[in-house]
Design an enzyme around this catalytic site. Structure first.
Site, PDB file in Angstrom:
ATOM      1  CB  CYS A  66      -0.911   0.024   1.228  1.00 23.16           C
ATOM      2  SG  CYS A  66      -1.893  -1.458   1.493  1.00 23.16           S
ATOM      3  CG  ASP A  98      -4.819  -2.462   8.807  1.00 27.08           C
ATOM      4  OD1 ASP A  98      -3.895  -2.004   9.501  1.00 27.08           O
ATOM      5  OD2 ASP A  98      -5.934  -1.926   8.718  1.00 27.08           O
ATOM      6  CB  CYS A 139      -1.829   1.000   4.809  1.00 29.27           C
ATOM      7  SG  CYS A 139      -2.411  -0.666   5.246  1.00 29.27           S
ATOM      8  CG  ASP A 140      -7.020  -0.478   5.629  1.00 32.87           C
ATOM      9  OD1 ASP A 140      -6.661  -0.384   4.445  1.00 32.87           O
ATOM     10  OD2 ASP A 140      -7.598  -1.472   6.093  1.00 32.87           O
ATOM     11  CE  LYS A 141      -7.445   0.875  10.939  1.00 33.21           C
ATOM     12  NZ  LYS A 141      -7.157  -0.152   9.920  1.00 33.21           N
ATOM     13  CB  CYS A 211      -6.527  -4.281  -0.242  1.00 34.99           C
ATOM     14  SG  CYS A 211      -5.241  -4.958   0.846  1.00 34.99           S
ATOM     15  CD  GLU A 465      -9.020  -3.805   9.878  1.00 30.39           C
ATOM     16  OE1 GLU A 465      -8.484  -4.625   9.101  1.00 30.39           O
ATOM     17  OE2 GLU A 465      -9.198  -2.621   9.595  1.00 30.39           O
ATOM     18  CB  SER A 491     -10.645  -6.640   7.154  1.00 30.41           C
ATOM     19  OG  SER A 491     -10.317  -6.270   5.842  1.00 30.41           O
TER      20      SER A 491
END
Length: 580
Positions: A66, A98, A139-141, A211, A465, A491
């Site tokens: 990511c 993650d 990435c996610d956060k 992702c 998650e 997730s």
């Protein structure tokens, strides 16, 4: 002897920076000669010093695809800032993968990283007296952390996404990391061989980028457009496509215009902007994690955003995009037909967006959509996009459940059957590992209901998650007929009968802590219910001696474990953020 000419002397720095720019505190005047000397050591010249200083926080790292390419994305943004007359200052911050930490104790650090990112960007922008920010996320956060930092500083800011990974190919079909996680469950069930899982593993992630499905990263990137933090069309270009770097350069140019207009997050982050973000989320089947991050952002902004707002907006907004994890298509498929603006146009024309909400460009949402001119869904040959008049589901993908097990709320994303109901005995696990072992050993049957507790913001700490568990259940064919609920998180790749964010959490004495194996639990999606067949007195009696010890007593997990607020309010740690 001939006399050598003296070298030409530079004129002393006169300085002509706008005194209203905060960076003038460190660049202007005789007293700041030492400060300018430090800047000159890094190659900055007089022209730079007279320009607005733009921070470029960059979470580039080799620990996740990511973020592995974000140095190149940042470089393009820096070029745009420089060419538009800004002084770009790049600095780093942390990130957590993650997917790689999933299923391990390390996953507890993920939500904490959101807070560390926001804290670190705020600190650097404050300490170095920066004038503006181009925040970058992979990435996610990274995404909510960066936007929270912009909200806290209230500096002119534009958000820049690093872009998503292209799908892999396996057995003639497109695959993502979701398929690999579910493949683990399929092997345990005997539906897939270890050799096929190995082949899938080697082909699912072909390069850099977040992702690929409408998981958390792409959900928050899409929301950055809908809420006004990023220009339209900026979320969908793939990470390794040339158009991603064009977006980065244009973002760098845009921030200088935003500085000149003194356009700050507080100017466009209204309740209406957050409602636009929720409408986009529920229309595309976005991640439940947005139900954590949007309240956190709203809390930082002092905006009243309640969990019931998600129910209200989901009730009026149909689901019109069939993307992974509920569908088969990925972000690149949406990009090829026009990106997020296509969905926003469909919602706007159905009067499901606040068209007068302002954006970072200075335009209203309606004006931005008109200028971008995305194609209409009805004119596209895209089987994964539906019109509002002929939706995939009449209601949006998010439901908030309440009841005596979740007085403050819990969240589920509807990816398939939307009349899910269960009533029966529960099997309780005190943390993720026990539940994962139970599922992998093949004990799960249709109709089961599983509770995983002590994974909340404070109890975990960090609200892990649990894609491993939900994917193992789905991989065994039970995505829609085995219910799972937790005070932790799921997730964005999770699908099926999975309920997260149960609040209050077990650690603080929420009713979920009173559950015992065999208690009869009722879950009803239509009535928004999550309850247990216990009276108030019975719950209170079971909780009378509830006094758990924290899992960590020192270090960063202990510190943030003490600071986290309830998931119902975004699990924020900023003491000044609105949390009631």
């Amino acid at each position: 002897m001939s006399q050598q000419p003296e070298p030409e002397r530079e004129e002393p720095y006169a300085g002509s920076k706008d005194p209203n720019l905060r960076s003038s505190e460190v660049t202007e005047g005789r007293d700041r000669a030492p400060h300018r000397s430090m800047f000159r050591a890094m190659g900055f010249d007089d022209e730079d010093l007279e320009s607005p200083m733009v921070g470029v926080p960059n979470p580039a790292a080799d620990i996740t695809p990511c973020n592995v390419h974000l140095d190149e994305v940042a470089e393009s943004a820096i070029d745009g800032i420089d060419e538009a007359g800004g002084m770009p200052i790049e600095f780093g911050t942390v990130t957590i993968s993650d997917a790689i930490s999933m299923g391990t104790e390390g996953m507890k650090s993920s939500l904490i990283s959101r807070e560390v990112i926001a804290d670190s960007v705020e600190l650097v922008a404050f300490g170095e007296r920066m004038d503006a920010l181009v925040t970058i996320g992979g990435c996610d956060k990274n995404m909510p952390g960066m936007m929270m930092a912009s909200i806290r500083t209230d500096l002119p800011s534009v958000f820049l996404y690093g872009g998503s990974i292209m799908p892999g190919e396996h057995d003639g079909r497109e695959v993502t990391i979701q398929n690999v996680f579910e493949g683990v469950g399929a092997v345990a069930e005997g539906e897939m061989s270890d050799d096929e899982l190995d082949t899938l593993e080697r082909n699912a992630c072909p390069g850099a980028g977040s992702c690929g499905g409408m998981f958390t990263a792409n959900t928050m990137a899409s929301i950055s457009e809908a809420i006004g933090f990023a220009p339209l069309g900026s979320a969908s270009p793939p990470a390794e496509d040339e158009s991603r770097y064009e977006v980065a350069r244009e973002t760098g140019e845009l921030v200088v215009d935003v500085i000149q207009a003194d356009r700050k997050p507080s100017d466009f982050l209204t309740k209406e902007a957050f409602e636009n973000a929720i409408a986009l989320q529920v229309a595309v089947g976005g991640s439940t994690n947005a139900v954590l991050h949007l309240p956190a952002m709203a809390a930082e902004a002092g905006i009243d955003l309640e969990l019931e707002d998600f129910n209200r907006i989901s009730a009026r907004t149909p689901k019109i995009a069939n993307l992974q994890p509920g569908g088969e298509r990925v972000m690149n498929d949406l990009h090829e037909v026009g990106g997020v603006p296509v969905v926003l146009r469909e919602l706007l024309e159905a009067d499901l967006l606040h068209g007068d909400a302002l954006t970072v460009t200075g335009e209203t949402m309606a004006e931005a959509i008109e200028r971008y001119d995305p194609p209409a869904v009805a004119d596209l040959d895209a089987d994964f996009l539906h019109t509002v008049d002929d939706p995939i589901h009449e209601r949006g993908a998010i439901r908030i459940l309440t009841g005596n097990l979740a007085p403050d709320g819990a969240v589920i994303k509807i990816t398939g059957e939307d009349h899910l109901h269960h009533e029966g005995p529960v099997r309780v696990f005190e943390e993720e590992r026990g539940a994962m072992e139970y599922v992998q050993e093949g004990h799960v049957d249709s109709g089961d209901v599983i509770c995983i507790r002590n994974e909340g913001p404070r109890g975990g700490p960090g609200m892990r998650e649990m894609l491993g568990v939900t994917s193992a259940v789905a991989g065994q064919g039970h995505a829609e007929d085995v219910a799972l609920f937790t005070d932790g998180r799921f997730s964005g790749a999770t699908r099926g009968f999975s309920i997260g964010h149960v609040a209050p959490e077990a650690f603080v004495g929420g009713p979920i802590a009173a559950l015992e194996d065999g208690d009869v639990v009722t879950i009803d999606i239509d009535s928004h219910e999550l309850s247990v067949d216990l009276t108030v007195d019975e719950i209170e009696e079971r909780l009378a001696d509830h006094d758990p010890e924290p899992n960590y007593t020192s270090g960063v997990l202990a510190k943030y474990g003490q600071l986290f607020g309830s998931a119902a309010n975004g699990a924020v740690t900023n003491p000044g953020a609105k949390q009631d």
